[in-house]
Structures are given as structure tokens and as C-alpha cells.
Design a protein around this motif. Structure first.
Motif, short mmCIF file in Angstrom:
data_model
loop_
_atom_site.label_atom_id
_atom_site.label_comp_id
_atom_site.label_asym_id
_atom_site.label_seq_id
_atom_site.Cartn_x
_atom_site.Cartn_y
_atom_site.Cartn_z
N PRO A 157 35.83 46.91 46.42
CA PRO A 157 36.44 48.09 46.62
C PRO A 157 34.84 49.46 46.05
CG PRO A 157 37.95 46.93 45.67
CD PRO A 157 36.61 45.80 45.66
N ASP A 198 33.78 52.02 54.09
CA ASP A 198 34.33 50.36 54.06
C ASP A 198 33.85 49.88 55.35
OD1 ASP A 198 35.98 50.25 51.80
OD2 ASP A 198 36.88 52.33 53.59
N ARG A 220 43.23 51.49 48.76
CA ARG A 220 42.08 52.53 48.98
C ARG A 220 42.32 53.50 50.04
NH1 ARG A 220 37.98 54.82 49.45
NH2 ARG A 220 36.22 54.20 50.35
N GLN A 229 42.01 34.91 49.99
CA GLN A 229 40.07 34.40 49.71
C GLN A 229 40.33 33.52 49.38
OE1 GLN A 229 39.33 36.13 46.32
NE2 GLN A 229 36.42 35.36 46.35
N LEU A 263 43.40 47.81 50.29
CA LEU A 263 42.64 48.49 51.07
C LEU A 263 43.84 49.25 51.74
CD1 LEU A 263 41.27 45.85 54.32
CD2 LEU A 263 40.18 48.17 52.40
N ASN A 306 35.48 41.00 47.26
CA ASN A 306 35.79 41.74 47.60
C ASN A 306 34.96 42.88 46.34
OD1 ASN A 306 36.59 40.88 50.22
ND2 ASN A 306 38.65 41.71 49.73
N TRP A 325 33.71 44.59 52.35
CA TRP A 325 35.19 43.58 52.02
C TRP A 325 34.91 42.58 52.79
CZ3 TRP A 325 39.23 45.43 49.50
CH2 TRP A 325 39.57 46.90 48.96
N LEU A 372 39.90 40.42 53.94
CA LEU A 372 40.28 41.64 54.46
C LEU A 372 42.47 41.82 53.89
CD1 LEU A 372 40.72 42.08 58.05
CD2 LEU A 372 39.87 42.79 56.41
N ASP A 373 41.68 42.29 52.39
CA ASP A 373 43.19 42.33 51.31
C ASP A 373 44.19 43.32 51.38
OD1 ASP A 373 44.85 42.86 49.15
OD2 ASP A 373 43.32 41.96 47.48
N TYR A 387 33.22 45.77 56.15
CA TYR A 387 34.20 44.00 56.52
C TYR A 387 33.08 43.14 57.01
CZ TYR A 387 36.89 40.16 57.88
OH TYR A 387 37.05 38.83 57.92
#
Length: 234
Positions: free
Chosen positions: A154, A83, A170, A145, A167, A152, A159, A162-163, A85
Motif C-alpha cells: 500500500p 493505486d 486507504r 491472497q 483499500l 500488497n 496491489w 484486492l484487499d 492493481y
């Protein structure tokens, strides 16, 4: 000699504008005090001795944001892609911030920003077993967003915002509303990890001067327009 003789229509036009300009100047003055205090608080927290994460009320993100902290626990490694960001070009290399999750001793799980990692760089391993991290607490409770952000992805581990809900799915556990930004040298930090930049803009003094200056100029014009000479001769 001049005598002040206000006229109705100019007065009715100027008064609301003057009140508006003074109101905007006062509002910006209040914002100046707020932003100055905020920057001072951030610098104090980030530059202080680390506080154990166990002692921080993570359910109040604003109260702990930018606090330097130490946390003991284990990294949580999910299946699937790595992952990252954001997208950043650093020294000619495209990459993003490597994300992880950290389960603390008291059962809480936090998102971890391990630092910048170029797409072409070798992935640094997550430390195995219990470790003690040193990090800055970041408030992520208001992340959402915006219209110019891409969605995003996933499935590919990309990403752009930052959801925390997604996450959390995930990583297989709910995440706290704050995240840890690892400091250089902390276990799990990438070689390119750096202290967070405290670069909040504080332009409110210029706005204060602008709005109050316009109010003063408007008042001078009004006074000049509403005065007349009294020493005229026939």
C-alpha cells in the motif's frame, strides 16, 4: 457361444471403480449444466441495458455480479501514491489497472477499476464533481491472497490482490463487497479501458466423456474377462 460367469475377486475390484467413474462423470455433468447457466447469466447481464446502481442489492454480490450499471456520485481522491492493481504487459508496455473509489448518491462507496494504465503513461485526472459512470459490477467479496501472489504494498500503491479492508483504509471509508469496472468512454476511464473479458473455461463436457468412457471401457473388459466359451469339445 459364451456364458457370463463372474468371479468374486474381479467383481469386488471392478464394482467400486465403476461406481467411482460413474460418480465422477455425473458430477462433471452437473458442473457442465452449472457452468453453462453461469456463462449465459453473465453474458445476459453484461449485455443488457444498464440498471441504476441504486436499484442493485450490493450486499448480495452473486446476485449483481457482471450486471451492467449506471452510478451517479463523486470520485474519492486519497492522499499518497496512485493505486494500481496487478501487473500486465500490454503492447510492450508494463502497467496495471488504475484504481479509484466512488461515493454514490446514497452514501455507499465502491472500488473502481478505471482501466489499464502503463507505468510510463500520463495519469488521467479523476473527474471533479458529480458524474455518471457506466460500468460492469464485479464481485470482489471472495478476494484473498493465494500462495503464488506477492504481498500488497500500500505504501507504493501496488496491489496484487484486492484487499477491500486495506483499500477501504486507504480511501478513508469502508468499501462495498463489489467493485465497478468502468466501460470505455465512461467518465474516469483510462484511454486503455476495455470491456471485461468473459472467458470462463468450460471443459466439463470433455471430462464427462472421459469419465463415462472409462467406465464403459472398464465394463467391457470386465464382461470379456468374466465370460467363457460354452461350445468346447473334449
Amino acid at each position: 457361444m459364451r456364458r457370463f460367469r463372474p468371479r468374486l475377486l474381479p467383481t469386488l475390484a471392478v464394482l467400486p471403480a465403476l461406481v467411482l467413474l460413474l460418480g465422477l462423470g455425473t458430477w462433471q455433468l452437473q458442473r457442465l449444466h452449472w457452468k453453462t447457466d453461469l456463462i449465459q447469466t453473465i453474458e445476459t447481464r453484461a449485455g443488457s441495458d444498464p440498471v441504476p446502481l441504486l436499484d442493485l442489492p450490493l450486499d448480495d454480490p452473486a446476485a449483481v455480479a457482471w450486471q451492467r450499471t449506471q452510478a451517479t456520485g463523486r470520485f474519492v481522491t486519497p492522499p499518497g501514491p496512485v493505486d494500481r492493481y496487478g501487473v500486465e504487459n500490454r503492447n510492450g508496455q508494463l502497467g496495471g489497472h488504475l484504481l479509484g473509489a466512488f461515493a454514490t448518491e446514497d452514501g455507499r462507496t465502491l472500488l473502481v477499476d478505471r482501466g489499464f494504465l502503463a507505468d510510463a503513461a500520463t495519469l488521467p485526472p479523476e473527474p471533479a464533481g458529480p458524474v455518471e459512470l457506466e460500468a460492469i459490477v464485479r464481485d470482489r467479496s471472495q478476494e484473498q491472497q493465494t500462495w503464488f501472489m506477492p504481498a500488497n504494498d500500500p505504501a507504493s500503491g501496488r496491489w496484487f490482490w484486492l484487499d477491500l479492508g486495506a483499500l477501504g483504509e486507504r480511501f478513508g471509508r469502508p468499501l462495498e463487497p463489489v467493485a465497478l469496472q468502468l466501460l470505455p468512454g465512461s467518465p474516469g476511464a483510462t484511454p486503455e479501458a476495455a470491456p471485461p473479458r468473459i472467458d470462463l473455461p468450460n471443459n466439463h463436457l470433455g471430462y464427462v466423456i472421459t469419465w463415462y468412457g472409462l467406465a464403459f471401457a472398464l465394463l467391457l473388459v470386465y464382461l470379456a474377462f468374466s465370460s467363457e466359451r460354452t461350445d468346447r469339445t473334449p
